[in-house]
Motif scaffolding. Structure first.
Motif, PDB file in Angstrom:
ATOM      1  N   MET A 263       0.513  -1.045  -0.008  1.00  0.00           N
ATOM      2  CA  MET A 263       0.086  -0.247   0.262  1.00  0.00           C
ATOM      3  C   MET A 263       1.020   1.405  -0.088  1.00  0.00           C
ATOM      4  N   ASP A 264       0.066   2.270  -0.333  1.00  0.00           N
ATOM      5  CA  ASP A 264       1.215   3.782  -0.447  1.00  0.00           C
ATOM      6  C   ASP A 264       1.004   4.202  -0.248  1.00  0.00           C
ATOM      7  N   GLU A 265       2.117   3.943   1.443  1.00  0.00           N
ATOM      8  CA  GLU A 265       2.308   5.070   2.689  1.00  0.00           C
ATOM      9  C   GLU A 265       1.732   6.836   2.089  1.00  0.00           C
ATOM     10  N   ASN A 266       1.927   6.999   0.875  1.00  0.00           N
ATOM     11  CA  ASN A 266       1.602   8.650   0.794  1.00  0.00           C
ATOM     12  C   ASN A 266      -0.311   8.392   1.103  1.00  0.00           C
ATOM     13  N   GLN A 267      -1.065   7.545   0.418  1.00  0.00           N
ATOM     14  CA  GLN A 267      -2.101   7.711   0.811  1.00  0.00           C
ATOM     15  C   GLN A 267      -3.368   8.754   1.209  1.00  0.00           C
ATOM     16  N   PHE A 268      -4.212   8.477   1.531  1.00  0.00           N
ATOM     17  CA  PHE A 268      -4.505   9.467   3.190  1.00  0.00           C
ATOM     18  C   PHE A 268      -5.317   8.015   3.844  1.00  0.00           C
ATOM     19  N   MET A 269      -5.530   8.042   4.726  1.00  0.00           N
ATOM     20  CA  MET A 269      -6.555   6.900   5.506  1.00  0.00           C
ATOM     21  C   MET A 269      -7.144   7.251   5.216  1.00  0.00           C
ATOM     22  N   TYR A 270      -7.654   5.735   4.891  1.00  0.00           N
ATOM     23  CA  TYR A 270      -9.256   5.263   4.813  1.00  0.00           C
ATOM     24  C   TYR A 270      -8.733   5.522   2.616  1.00  0.00           C
ATOM     25  N   PHE A 271      -8.252   5.779   2.534  1.00  0.00           N
ATOM     26  CA  PHE A 271      -8.311   5.415   0.307  1.00  0.00           C
ATOM     27  C   PHE A 271      -7.348   4.702   0.169  1.00  0.00           C
ATOM     28  N   ASP A 272      -6.601   4.083   1.396  1.00  0.00           N
ATOM     29  CA  ASP A 272      -4.804   3.317   0.478  1.00  0.00           C
ATOM     30  C   ASP A 272      -5.209   2.070  -0.413  1.00  0.00           C
ATOM     31  N   GLU A 273      -6.495   1.636   0.520  1.00  0.00           N
ATOM     32  CA  GLU A 273      -6.811   0.666  -0.087  1.00  0.00           C
ATOM     33  C   GLU A 273      -7.827   0.958  -1.328  1.00  0.00           C
ATOM     34  N   THR A 274      -8.822   1.024  -1.800  1.00  0.00           N
ATOM     35  CA  THR A 274      -8.991   1.944  -2.417  1.00  0.00           C
ATOM     36  C   THR A 274      -8.056   1.565  -3.813  1.00  0.00           C
ATOM     37  N   ASP A 275      -6.997   2.881  -4.035  1.00  0.00           N
ATOM     38  CA  ASP A 275      -5.944   3.298  -4.610  1.00  0.00           C
ATOM     39  C   ASP A 275      -5.263   1.391  -4.902  1.00  0.00           C
ATOM     40  N   TRP A 276      -4.579   0.794  -3.863  1.00  0.00           N
ATOM     41  CA  TRP A 276      -4.219  -0.711  -3.859  1.00  0.00           C
ATOM     42  C   TRP A 276      -5.214  -1.851  -4.527  1.00  0.00           C
ATOM     43  N   CYS A 277      -6.507  -1.124  -4.200  1.00  0.00           N
ATOM     44  CA  CYS A 277      -7.693  -2.671  -5.130  1.00  0.00           C
ATOM     45  C   CYS A 277      -7.722  -2.020  -6.469  1.00  0.00           C
ATOM     46  N   LYS A 278      -7.223  -0.377  -6.629  1.00  0.00           N
ATOM     47  CA  LYS A 278      -7.290   0.023  -8.429  1.00  0.00           C
ATOM     48  C   LYS A 278      -5.744  -0.304  -8.814  1.00  0.00           C
ATOM     49  N   ARG A 279      -4.923  -0.471  -8.111  1.00  0.00           N
ATOM     50  CA  ARG A 279      -3.317  -1.214  -8.429  1.00  0.00           C
ATOM     51  C   ARG A 279      -3.517  -2.457  -8.851  1.00  0.00           C
ATOM     52  N   PHE A 280      -4.337  -3.182  -7.893  1.00  0.00           N
ATOM     53  CA  PHE A 280      -4.078  -5.026  -8.314  1.00  0.00           C
ATOM     54  C   PHE A 280      -4.872  -4.729  -9.727  1.00  0.00           C
ATOM     55  N   ARG A 281      -6.591  -3.916 -10.318  1.00  0.00           N
ATOM     56  CA  ARG A 281      -7.245  -4.006 -10.835  1.00  0.00           C
ATOM     57  C   ARG A 281      -6.183  -4.059 -12.340  1.00  0.00           C
ATOM     58  N   ASP A 282      -5.567  -2.709 -12.421  1.00  0.00           N
ATOM     59  CA  ASP A 282      -4.377  -2.290 -13.033  1.00  0.00           C
ATOM     60  C   ASP A 282      -3.956  -3.151 -14.026  1.00  0.00           C
ATOM     61  N   SER A 283      -3.740  -4.246 -12.880  1.00  0.00           N
ATOM     62  CA  SER A 283      -2.252  -5.363 -13.016  1.00  0.00           C
ATOM     63  C   SER A 283      -2.733  -7.099 -13.672  1.00  0.00           C
ATOM     64  N   GLY A 284      -4.200  -6.722 -13.475  1.00  0.00           N
ATOM     65  CA  GLY A 284      -4.600  -8.034 -13.668  1.00  0.00           C
ATOM     66  C   GLY A 284      -5.308  -9.021 -12.897  1.00  0.00           C
ATOM     67  N   TRP A 285      -5.606  -8.422 -11.641  1.00  0.00           N
ATOM     68  CA  TRP A 285      -5.936  -9.309 -10.649  1.00  0.00           C
ATOM     69  C   TRP A 285      -7.158  -8.884 -10.550  1.00  0.00           C
ATOM     70  N   ARG A 286      -7.981  -9.595  -9.668  1.00  0.00           N
ATOM     71  CA  ARG A 286      -9.453  -8.653  -9.758  1.00  0.00           C
ATOM     72  C   ARG A 286      -9.326  -8.968  -7.946  1.00  0.00           C
ATOM     73  N   ASN A 287     -10.485  -8.545  -7.582  1.00  0.00           N
ATOM     74  CA  ASN A 287     -10.536  -8.080  -6.175  1.00  0.00           C
ATOM     75  C   ASN A 287     -11.829  -8.666  -6.023  1.00  0.00           C
ATOM     76  N   TYR A 288     -12.233 -10.017  -4.744  1.00  0.00           N
ATOM     77  CA  TYR A 288     -13.572 -10.821  -4.506  1.00  0.00           C
ATOM     78  C   TYR A 288     -13.488  -9.643  -3.171  1.00  0.00           C
ATOM     79  N   TYR A 289     -14.651  -9.711  -2.960  1.00  0.00           N
ATOM     80  CA  TYR A 289     -15.381  -9.944  -1.348  1.00  0.00           C
ATOM     81  C   TYR A 289     -16.466 -11.637  -1.079  1.00  0.00           C
ATOM     82  N   TYR A 290     -16.019 -11.720  -0.070  1.00  0.00           N
ATOM     83  CA  TYR A 290     -16.445 -13.388   0.124  1.00  0.00           C
ATOM     84  C   TYR A 290     -17.319 -12.504   1.509  1.00  0.00           C
ATOM     85  N   ALA A 291     -18.156 -13.352   1.167  1.00  0.00           N
ATOM     86  CA  ALA A 291     -19.357 -13.217   2.070  1.00  0.00           C
ATOM     87  C   ALA A 291     -19.335 -13.506   3.720  1.00  0.00           C
ATOM     88  N   ASP A 292     -19.205 -14.827   3.669  1.00  0.00           N
ATOM     89  CA  ASP A 292     -19.317 -16.129   4.782  1.00  0.00           C
ATOM     90  C   ASP A 292     -17.656 -15.067   5.608  1.00  0.00           C
TER      91      ASP A 292
END
Length: 83
Positions: free
Chosen positions: A37-66
């Motif tokens: 995670m980018d330490e320069n990102q403001f708190m609470y936006f760092d994971e959104t940035d990280w998820c976008k970077r994963f998507r941009d690199s071809g990875w997918r984000n999965y929400y596991y409801a259980d």
């Protein structure tokens, strides 16, 4: 913050654009690919940035409801700025 994620039913597991960072399980190979995670990102936006970077690199984000966790948000806030 919960309102941001309120546009879909959390009872079903599914692929999503971004996840709340309270608890994330990430493959080491994905982290090796996009970095930490980018330490320069403001708190609470760092994971959104990280998820976008994963998507941009071809990875997918999965929400596991259980999944179930206990997140003590107050503990995070009480440490901010105390270093």
């Amino acid at each position: 913050m919960a309102r941001i994620w309120a546009y879909w039913d959390h009872e079903d597991s599914r692929y999503v654009e971004a996840l709340c960072g309270a608890c994330m399980v990430v493959r080491k190979s994905a982290i090796d690919d996009v970095g930490l995670m980018d330490e320069n990102q403001f708190m609470y936006f760092d994971e959104t940035d990280w998820c976008k970077r994963f998507r941009d690199s071809g990875w997918r984000n999965y929400y596991y409801a259980d999944a179930s966790i206990i997140h003590y948000a107050v503990k995070v806030h009480s440490r901010c700025g105390s270093e």
